[in-house]
Design an enzyme around this catalytic site. Structure first.
Site, PDB file in Angstrom:
ATOM      1  CB  CYS A  37      -7.925   1.507   2.001  1.00 26.13           C
ATOM      2  SG  CYS A  37      -7.969   0.692   0.407  1.00 26.13           S
ATOM      3  CE  LYS A  64       2.988   0.661   2.489  1.00 26.44           C
ATOM      4  NZ  LYS A  64       2.958   0.732   1.019  1.00 26.44           N
ATOM      5  CB  VAL A  77      -4.055  -2.410   3.249  1.00 25.36           C
ATOM      6  CG1 VAL A  77      -2.911  -2.519   4.227  1.00 25.36           C
ATOM      7  CG2 VAL A  77      -4.372  -0.947   2.940  1.00 25.36           C
ATOM      8  CD  GLU A  89      -4.641  -7.153  -5.876  1.00 25.59           C
ATOM      9  OE1 GLU A  89      -5.583  -6.342  -5.881  1.00 25.59           O
ATOM     10  OE2 GLU A  89      -3.479  -6.846  -6.222  1.00 25.59           O
TER      11      GLU A  89
END
Length: 255
Positions: A37, A64, A77, A89
């Site tokens: 990510c 998760k 995430v 965030e």
């Protein structure tokens, strides 16, 4: 991201895997990460730049753990657990690290005006550069790709005109650089599949982007290209089911 388990690598690879191995010991700060990510990489870069002790924990996007969902109901995430309390965030976390660890390497200027200036251009990144980047990635028609590419060039050009060099605020690496670096490190995907060319931005973007992409903290937190390609192939076909992909398809702001 809704990618079948067998197609996505479960953990960090390459340079990033080496960093993960160095951060398994228990610490006051636990970094819940998804290796693939770019939003996650912002926080990882900040941790490495500042030299903050942290424990790395990979989050399986399909399985998760209850504890992770307890501390972050959104299930996304990046997230951190700090002395038993949780936050999430990416940009919120980057600023939190500045405030919680004031004696570590700063990524925000001391001067209040300069801090505000940095925040303005982080906002520009979030509202114009990143959405344009993802629009060109997901665009399917030539016309859509051309329009998104020009939007991205213009958004990057505006930021490039503010860069004092070698980094955004001058000599010091800042949160504007952190906010942009993960996508700059992935520009090769747009170049290979969407006709993107750094040189077309002008105003020194190519030089700035190269400095970001080759920054040690960025290289250390970047994974093998072939593993990332599996992720981005879904976006290139506009089949990804991440919150970002769904927001763009619906015409909503990015989450």
């Amino acid at each position: 991201m809704a990618i079948p388990d067998e197609n996505i690598h479960p953990t960090a690879t390459g340079n990033a895997a080496k960093v993960v191995a160095e951060h398994q010991a228990k610490q006051d700060l636990v970094f819940y990460s998804g290796w693939f990510c770019p939003f996650n990489q912002r926080v990882w870069i900040s941790l490495e730049e500042k030299g903050i002790p942290y424990q790395y924990k990979e989050v399986n996007p399909y399985k998760k753990e209850k504890h992770f969902l307890d501390i972050n109901p959104k299930g996304l995430v990046p997230a951190i657990e700090y002395q038993g309390k949780a936050l999430y965030e990416s940009l919120v976390l980057c600023e939190f690290l500045e405030e919680a660890y004031p004696n570590y390497e700063p990524l925000l200027p001391v001067d209040p005006f300069e801090r505000a200036h940095v925040r303005l251009w982080i906002d520009h990144t979030s509202k114009t550069i990143i959405p344009s980047w993802h629009r060109i990635l997901q665009a399917q028609s030539v016309e859509q790709q051309d329009a998104a590419r020009q939007e991205l060039y213009e958004a990057q050009r505006k930021l490039a005109q503010q860069v004092k060099g070698p980094y955004f605020t001058g000599k010091e690496f800042s949160l504007v650089d952190v906010a942009n670096a993960p996508w700059v490190a992935r520009e090769y995907i747009l170049a290979e599949h969407r006709g993107y060319d750094r040189a077309q931005v002008g105003d020194g973007w190519s030089e700035y982007a190269e400095r970001l992409a080759t920054r040690e903290s960025v290289i250390k937190t970047t994974n093998d290209k072939d593993k990332l390609q599996v992720i981005y192939d879904r976006y290139l076909r506009d089949e990804a089911q991440s919150e970002v992909a769904k927001a763009l398809r619906a015409g909503r702001p990015l989450p």
